[in-house]
Design a protein around this motif. Structure first.
Motif, PDB file in Angstrom:
ATOM      1  N   LEU A  79      76.700  39.442  90.197  1.00 44.76           N
ATOM      2  CA  LEU A  79      77.612  39.903  89.155  1.00 44.76           C
ATOM      3  C   LEU A  79      79.010  39.320  89.321  1.00 44.76           C
TER       4      LEU A  79
ATOM      5  N   GLU B 196      78.392  36.565  87.100  1.00 46.49           N
ATOM      6  CA  GLU B 196      78.309  36.830  85.663  1.00 46.49           C
ATOM      7  C   GLU B 196      79.668  37.174  85.052  1.00 46.49           C
TER       8      GLU B 196
ATOM      9  N   LEU C 126      76.469  44.908  79.153  1.00 45.74           N
ATOM     10  CA  LEU C 126      75.659  45.659  80.113  1.00 45.74           C
ATOM     11  C   LEU C 126      74.881  46.720  79.350  1.00 45.74           C
TER      12      LEU C 126
END
Length: 511
Positions: free
Chosen positions: A283, A294, A305
């Motif tokens: 992430l 990400e 999300l």
């Protein structure tokens, strides 16, 4: 004989100039590489020797020493193969003694002498351009990417032999020169459009406000209400990227090896939607030699999300810092790596494990299960959300009504106008959106009348808001005023901002 060639390494998303020094002298025949090298760079010695032999160059039985300077920076990757080979050819006299320090050389070598593409070419070429280097030799598959840099002459090569003969002047290669005048079209995905979304006027309005001011969004509601559907359409109404924003995004994707060689420049806002099983490192970034995660791949775009409570709580908590600071810093023993992370967080969640709450006829979850499920989202993380919307299921009548809904292009026109107002207002501040206003400059650009101030004070006390939450309401009101074409925040703008900040109700807040 001694020679020096200029190459480059990547540190974070920026380049760092590396000098490839070669020395060939009498002594026990050996090929030695030094300079704080990773295993992939150490292996370059064998690749270079074999590539030179298979390209028709004879290696003398002498002691060859290669140094990659500065020695306090860890070098990683295979992009040093070609510069090392050129430095060796200079040192053994095959290439005439010429100054190669003003030409950047990058590329990986195959054993047959083929020059293969590498990652991170754009940030390296861009960094060298700023240092005054005006030409570079790169793999042919990286040429379009390198040519995005203004005023840089790019020479694309297929093989080590071609590179050597070009440097010697035996052959000529036409340079690829880019002036950076790239036209950024409306590149939204034509397969999705806001016109596909039936009804949901409140939700659409919230997304328009979010796109105009780059505000974080949380959508709550029962499964099947359209949360994911509208989130995927959000990029189609966001402002067009500037050329500088395109370069920033492309640099990140270049380092990550996600560049399409046929279309090097990324001209659409990223939309990243990781699965809820994602790890902390995936992430936010990480690794021995840190790579972007990400949150960085979503820079200048959307990080979506879905099923927010299903994410590991530790994963969600590591986002708190990049949401606030808009960068992610990864520290290692020998260096700190800084990756940009200026993304719009868009999250969606059901209000209970089964996904049917607040429909008590269908929801079979106990109050404890609902509280526990919603409690996975911490207060500090919720405090960083600008817009919270409870998405109502669409009515049957709205689903089949023959009503022409607003298209993404129509909404985007209003968003673009609001963006232009913000760009003009903040041109001296180095920011682009209202969401980037912080405490230092927020008071400079946001002032309230007595009625508006009284309303905000009442909201602050009644909802027990934090200072951060109050500032987010003000930023939201500023964006709503911009969409209305008003330089003054009126009471109606503030009321709408308060509504969207507190629209999503949680079960734990109602009992």
């Amino acid at each position: 004989m001694f020679s020096k060639v200029t190459s480059c390494a990547v540190l974070g998303i920026d380049g760092r100039l590396i000098s490839v020094e070669a020395d060939v002298n009498d002594g026990l025949p050996m090929f030695t590489m030094v300079g704080y090298l990773s295993s992939s760079v150490k292996e370059a010695g064998e690749r270079v020797r074999t590539a030179l032999k298979n390209s028709g160059y004879h290696m003398p039985p002498k002691r060859i020493t290669i140094n990659l300077s500065p020695a306090d920076i860890r070098k990683d990757g295979s992009g040093f193969d070609l510069p090392v080979a050129v430095a060796v050819l200079l040192s053994i006299g095959i290439i005439p003694v010429i100054d190669m320090e003003k030409t950047l050389i990058l590329g990986e070598l195959g054993l047959n002498g083929e020059v293969k593409p590498i990652t991170g070419v754009l940030p390296m070429v861009y960094h060298c351009m700023k240092l005054g280097i005006s030409s570079c030799i790169v793999p042919k598959d990286n040429a379009k990417e390198a040519a995005l840099v203004r005023n840089m002459q790019v020479y694309a090569v297929d093989s080590l032999k071609e590179a050597a003969e070009f440097i010697q002047g035996i052959i000529t290669i036409a340079p690829i020169v880019s002036d950076g005048n790239v036209v950024i079209e409306n590149d939204g995905d034509n397969k999705v459009d806001f016109a596909d979304v039936k009804g949901q006027a409140t939700l659409k309005r919230g997304m328009e406000i979010a796109a105009a001011g780059f505000h974080n969004v949380l959508m709550t509601g029962a499964a099947g209400a359209g949360k994911s559907m509208i989130a995927k359409r959000l990029p189609t109404i966001m402002p067009k990227l500037t050329f500088e924003e395109c370069i920033d995004i492309t640099k990140i994707y270049s380092i990550s090896g996600l560049i399409d060689n046929n279309d090097a420049l990324i001209t659409t806002r990223p939309f990243r939607s990781p699965h809820h099983t994602i790890s902390n490192y995936a992430l936010v970034g990480g690794g021995g030699i840190p790579k972007p995660g990400e949150v960085s791949l979503a820079h200048n775009g959307v990080l979506f999300l879905d099923e927010l409570p299903e994410f590991n709580k530790n994963v969600l908590e590591v986002m708190r810092q990049p949401i606030e600071d808009r960068v992610i810093t990864i520290s290692r023993v020998n260096a700190s790596y800084i990756f940009p992370a200026d993304f719009m967080l868009v999250a969606a969640m059901n209000q209970c494990p089964c996904g049917n709450y607040p429909n008590l006829k269908r929801c079979k979850c106990s109050p404890y299960e609902i509280k526990r499920y919603q409690g996975k989202i911490s207060g500090p993380l919720l405090d960083r959300i600008d817009i919270t919307m409870e998405v109502q299921p669409i009515e049957f009548g709205d689903l089949f009504k023959e009503i022409k809904e607003e298209s993404s292009a129509q909404i985007r026109a209003r968003v673009e106008e609001a963006r232009q107002r913000q760009s003009y207002r903040y041109q001296e501040e180095g920011i682009n959106f209202n969401s980037q206003l912080d405490g230092k400059i927020l008071k400079k650009y946001i002032s309230l009348g007595s009625d508006e101030e009284e309303l905000l004070k009442d909201t602050f006390e009644r909802n027990e808001l934090s200072a951060r939450g109050t500032y987010r309401i003000l930023r939201l009101a500023r964006t709503i005023a911009d969409l209305a074409g008003s330089e003054v925040i009126d009471k109606i703008h503030l009321m709408e901002a308060i509504f969207y900040k507190n629209n999503g109700k949680f079960y734990s807040q109602e009992v």
